[in-house]
Design an enzyme around this catalytic site. Structure first.
Site, mmCIF file in Angstrom:
data_model
loop_
_atom_site.group_PDB
_atom_site.id
_atom_site.type_symbol
_atom_site.label_atom_id
_atom_site.label_comp_id
_atom_site.label_asym_id
_atom_site.label_seq_id
_atom_site.Cartn_x
_atom_site.Cartn_y
_atom_site.Cartn_z
ATOM 1 N N THR A 1 -0.506 7.566 -1.102
ATOM 2 C CA THR A 1 -2.057 7.674 -1.825
ATOM 3 C C THR A 1 -2.912 6.532 -1.241
ATOM 4 O OG1 THR A 1 -1.131 5.964 -3.429
ATOM 5 C CG2 THR A 1 -0.854 8.223 -4.172
ATOM 6 N N ARG A 36 1.026 -1.127 -0.090
ATOM 7 C CA ARG A 36 0.049 -0.102 -0.010
ATOM 8 C C ARG A 36 0.941 1.124 -0.013
ATOM 9 N NH1 ARG A 36 -4.568 0.776 4.679
ATOM 10 N NH2 ARG A 36 -2.569 1.491 5.925
ATOM 11 N N ASP A 81 4.949 -5.883 9.480
ATOM 12 C CA ASP A 81 6.077 -5.727 10.461
ATOM 13 C C ASP A 81 6.086 -6.423 11.599
ATOM 14 O OD1 ASP A 81 7.069 -3.690 8.955
ATOM 15 O OD2 ASP A 81 6.119 -2.134 9.812
ATOM 16 N N ASP A 141 0.650 -2.729 12.307
ATOM 17 C CA ASP A 141 1.292 -3.177 10.921
ATOM 18 C C ASP A 141 1.498 -4.784 10.952
ATOM 19 O OD1 ASP A 141 2.853 -3.811 8.721
ATOM 20 O OD2 ASP A 141 2.944 -1.811 8.171
HETATM 21 C C1 PRP Z 1 -0.869 -4.529 4.727
HETATM 22 C C2 PRP Z 1 -1.931 -5.554 4.774
HETATM 23 C C3 PRP Z 1 -2.736 -5.587 3.453
HETATM 24 C C4 PRP Z 1 -3.191 -3.983 3.403
HETATM 25 C C5 PRP Z 1 -4.420 -3.760 3.723
HETATM 26 O O1 PRP Z 1 -0.177 -4.606 3.743
HETATM 27 O O2 PRP Z 1 -1.391 -6.937 4.867
HETATM 28 O O3 PRP Z 1 -2.152 -6.185 2.474
HETATM 29 O O4 PRP Z 1 -1.966 -3.484 4.005
HETATM 30 O O5 PRP Z 1 -4.537 -2.549 3.518
HETATM 31 P P1 PRP Z 1 -5.698 -2.011 2.540
HETATM 32 O O6 PRP Z 1 -6.799 -2.968 2.832
HETATM 33 O O7 PRP Z 1 -5.825 -0.641 2.950
HETATM 34 O O8 PRP Z 1 -5.162 -2.309 0.986
HETATM 35 P P2 PRP Z 1 1.220 -3.665 3.612
HETATM 36 O O9 PRP Z 1 0.677 -2.798 2.345
HETATM 37 O O10 PRP Z 1 1.596 -2.812 4.724
HETATM 38 O O11 PRP Z 1 2.488 -4.427 2.967
HETATM 39 P P3 PRP Z 1 2.937 -5.627 3.727
HETATM 40 O O12 PRP Z 1 2.134 -6.758 3.755
HETATM 41 O O13 PRP Z 1 4.065 -6.116 2.871
HETATM 42 O O14 PRP Z 1 3.481 -5.123 4.996
HETATM 43 N N1 URA Z 2 -2.034 -2.788 7.184
HETATM 44 C C1 URA Z 2 -1.901 -3.269 8.424
HETATM 45 O O1 URA Z 2 -1.065 -4.045 8.439
HETATM 46 N N2 URA Z 2 -2.637 -2.901 9.521
HETATM 47 C C2 URA Z 2 -3.726 -1.856 9.388
HETATM 48 O O2 URA Z 2 -4.247 -1.568 10.367
HETATM 49 C C3 URA Z 2 -4.012 -1.400 8.101
HETATM 50 C C4 URA Z 2 -3.219 -1.823 7.186
#
Ligand code: PRP
Ligand code: URA
Length: 209
Positions: free
Chosen positions: A108, A104, A203, A200
């Site tokens: 944006t 994400r 993380d 997160d």
């Molecule tokens: C997080 C999570 C989802 C997304 C959710 O991933 O694991 O994929 O955010 O958010 P959304 O519904 O608003 O799209 P992130 O983009 O942080 O990537 P990561 O899994 O690599 O940490």
């Molecule tokens: N992605 C995450 O990992 N946590 C949130 O709360 C939203 C998006």
């Protein structure tokens, strides 16, 4: 309209509380995500079709039930969805695993694709998309669209925590995709994080940040 199934099994809810706790470290977080995914797997597979097969027990020949129907595919959304794969595979070891890489954009909040590798026969499989967090819904909506663009027709979405906004957005974009959850939380905050959520997920799973 698709179904939204919030699984309220006490074991799942207990583990969710531990998962949310900010004092839960990476090792336990990873283990909890795996265990919760396995527990959710029971509910996700509840409607798998069965057929009668003939087998021989040590006592006699008999007919018994076995899973029939289409082959399964699991599609974690990278990165955090990876944490859910092993728990699901313990239940369905023959499932093929495809990967969709999305992150994400912090400015944006739009999903950006960086990887996609799917089973070659993806259009013949019932697919289970995995991501612990459904926040704005952007990532899940994009991942499901990739799968549909490649011919997939039967898709379920499995997340641990969702926001009400995310659930609504997925239902609007993909009215044929049932959503399985352990919780629908209160809301999104100004940074599109789920409240109360767990922070997160990526993380916390991988010990980054
Ligand atoms: C997080 C999570 C989802 C997304 C959710 O991933 O694991 O994929 O955010 O958010 P959304 O519904 O608003 O799209 P992130 O983009 O942080 O990537 P990561 O899994 O690599 O940490
Ligand atoms: N992605 C995450 O990992 N946590 C949130 O709360 C939203 C998006």
């Amino acid at each position: 309209m698709s179904k939204v199934i919030v699984i309220d099994h006490p074991l799942l809810q207990h583990k969710l509380t531990l998962l949310r706790d900010k004092n839960t470290g990476t090792k336990d977080f990873k283990q909890l995500v795996k265990e919760m995914s396995m527990l959710m797997g029971y509910e996700i597979t509840r409607d798998l079709p069965l057929e009668e097969v003939e087998i021989e027990t040590p006592v006699c020949k008999t007919k018994s039930k076995a899973i029939a129907g289409k082959k399964l595919g699991i599609v974690p959304i990278l990165r955090a969805g990876l944490g859910m794969v092993d728990g699901i595979l313990e239940l369905m070891p023959a499932a093929k695993v495809g990967h969709v890489g999305l992150y994400r954009d912090p400015e944006t909040l739009e999903p950006v694709e960086y990887y996609c590798k799917l089973p070659t026969d993806v259009e013949e499989r019932d697919l289970i998309v995995l991501d612990p967090m459904l926040a704005t819904g952007g990532s899940a909506i994009a991942a499901i669209k990739f799968l549909k663009d490649r011919g997939a027709t039967n898709i379920k979405l499995v997340c641990i925590i969702a926001s009400p906004e995310g659930v609504e957005a997925v239902q609007k974009a993909h009215a044929d995709v049932d959503i399985y959850l352990a919780s629908i939380d209160e809301k999104l905050n100004d940074h599109a994080y789920i409240v109360p959520g767990l922070g997160d997920a990526g993380d916390r799973l991988f010990g980054t940040k």
